[in-house]
Design a protein around this motif. Structure first.
Motif, PDB file in Angstrom:
ATOM      1  N   THR A  18       0.839  -1.184   0.000  1.00  0.00           N
ATOM      2  CA  THR A  18       0.000   0.000   0.000  1.00  0.00           C
ATOM      3  C   THR A  18       0.880   1.241   0.000  1.00  0.00           C
ATOM      4  O   THR A  18       1.880   1.291   0.712  1.00  0.00           O
ATOM      5  CB  THR A  18      -0.904   0.034   1.258  1.00  0.00           C
ATOM      6  N   VAL A  19       0.476   2.233  -0.783  1.00  0.00           N
ATOM      7  CA  VAL A  19       1.177   3.514  -0.801  1.00  0.00           C
ATOM      8  C   VAL A  19       0.299   4.529  -0.082  1.00  0.00           C
ATOM      9  O   VAL A  19      -0.906   4.606  -0.321  1.00  0.00           O
ATOM     10  CB  VAL A  19       1.461   3.980  -2.245  1.00  0.00           C
ATOM     11  N   LEU A  20       0.924   5.297   0.811  1.00  0.00           N
ATOM     12  CA  LEU A  20       0.241   6.373   1.529  1.00  0.00           C
ATOM     13  C   LEU A  20       0.825   7.690   1.053  1.00  0.00           C
ATOM     14  O   LEU A  20       2.053   7.845   1.001  1.00  0.00           O
ATOM     15  CB  LEU A  20       0.471   6.244   3.033  1.00  0.00           C
ATOM     16  N   ASN A  32       4.901  -2.497   2.956  1.00  0.00           N
ATOM     17  CA  ASN A  32       5.044  -3.844   2.403  1.00  0.00           C
ATOM     18  C   ASN A  32       3.778  -4.640   2.732  1.00  0.00           C
ATOM     19  O   ASN A  32       2.872  -4.130   3.394  1.00  0.00           O
ATOM     20  CB  ASN A  32       6.320  -4.498   2.935  1.00  0.00           C
ATOM     21  N   PRO A  33       3.676  -5.883   2.275  1.00  0.00           N
ATOM     22  CA  PRO A  33       2.462  -6.658   2.531  1.00  0.00           C
ATOM     23  C   PRO A  33       2.110  -6.807   4.017  1.00  0.00           C
ATOM     24  O   PRO A  33       0.929  -6.798   4.371  1.00  0.00           O
ATOM     25  CB  PRO A  33       2.758  -8.019   1.898  1.00  0.00           C
ATOM     26  N   THR A  34       3.102  -6.912   4.898  1.00  0.00           N
ATOM     27  CA  THR A  34       2.770  -7.033   6.326  1.00  0.00           C
ATOM     28  C   THR A  34       2.202  -5.717   6.854  1.00  0.00           C
ATOM     29  O   THR A  34       1.212  -5.715   7.590  1.00  0.00           O
ATOM     30  CB  THR A  34       3.988  -7.474   7.165  1.00  0.00           C
ATOM     31  N   GLY A  35       2.817  -4.605   6.479  1.00  0.00           N
ATOM     32  CA  GLY A  35       2.300  -3.301   6.892  1.00  0.00           C
ATOM     33  C   GLY A  35       0.911  -3.052   6.338  1.00  0.00           C
ATOM     34  O   GLY A  35       0.035  -2.499   7.011  1.00  0.00           O
ATOM     35  N   SER A  36       0.693  -3.472   5.100  1.00  0.00           N
ATOM     36  CA  SER A  36      -0.624  -3.321   4.476  1.00  0.00           C
ATOM     37  C   SER A  36      -1.688  -4.107   5.227  1.00  0.00           C
ATOM     38  O   SER A  36      -2.801  -3.619   5.440  1.00  0.00           O
ATOM     39  CB  SER A  36      -0.579  -3.783   3.025  1.00  0.00           C
TER      40      SER A  36
END
Length: 84
Positions: A18-20, A32-36
């Protein structure tokens, strides 16, 4: 506690996470996928414990590390002014 981004924050899903975008400052972050997964869980109303559980179910990560990672990400998002 659920997470809410400020009105000045735009999000976009990518193939890599995800981009913020902080529209006030023009800064962006790529999760990254975990943060997303953490952000998605919290944005849907889950608390930090639910985000920890989601991480341990989806990725090969132990409970203590997942808890530390969730707390660090939430703290960073709030400190940067992206999330409330």
């Amino acid at each position: 506690m659920a997470l809410k981004f400020g009105a000045h924050v735009s999000t976009a899903e990518t193939d890599y996470g995800t981009v913020l975008l902080d529209e006030r400052a023009g800064d962006y972050w790529e999760l990254n996928p975990t943060g997303s997964l953490v952000v998605d869980t919290l944005m849907r109303g889950g608390d930090e414990a639910a985000a920890v559980a989601a991480l341990t179910e989806e990725f090969d990560i132990d409970l203590a590390q997942a808890k530390q990672d969730v707390e660090a990400l939430v703290k960073h998002l709030r400190a940067s002014g992206l999330a409330e």
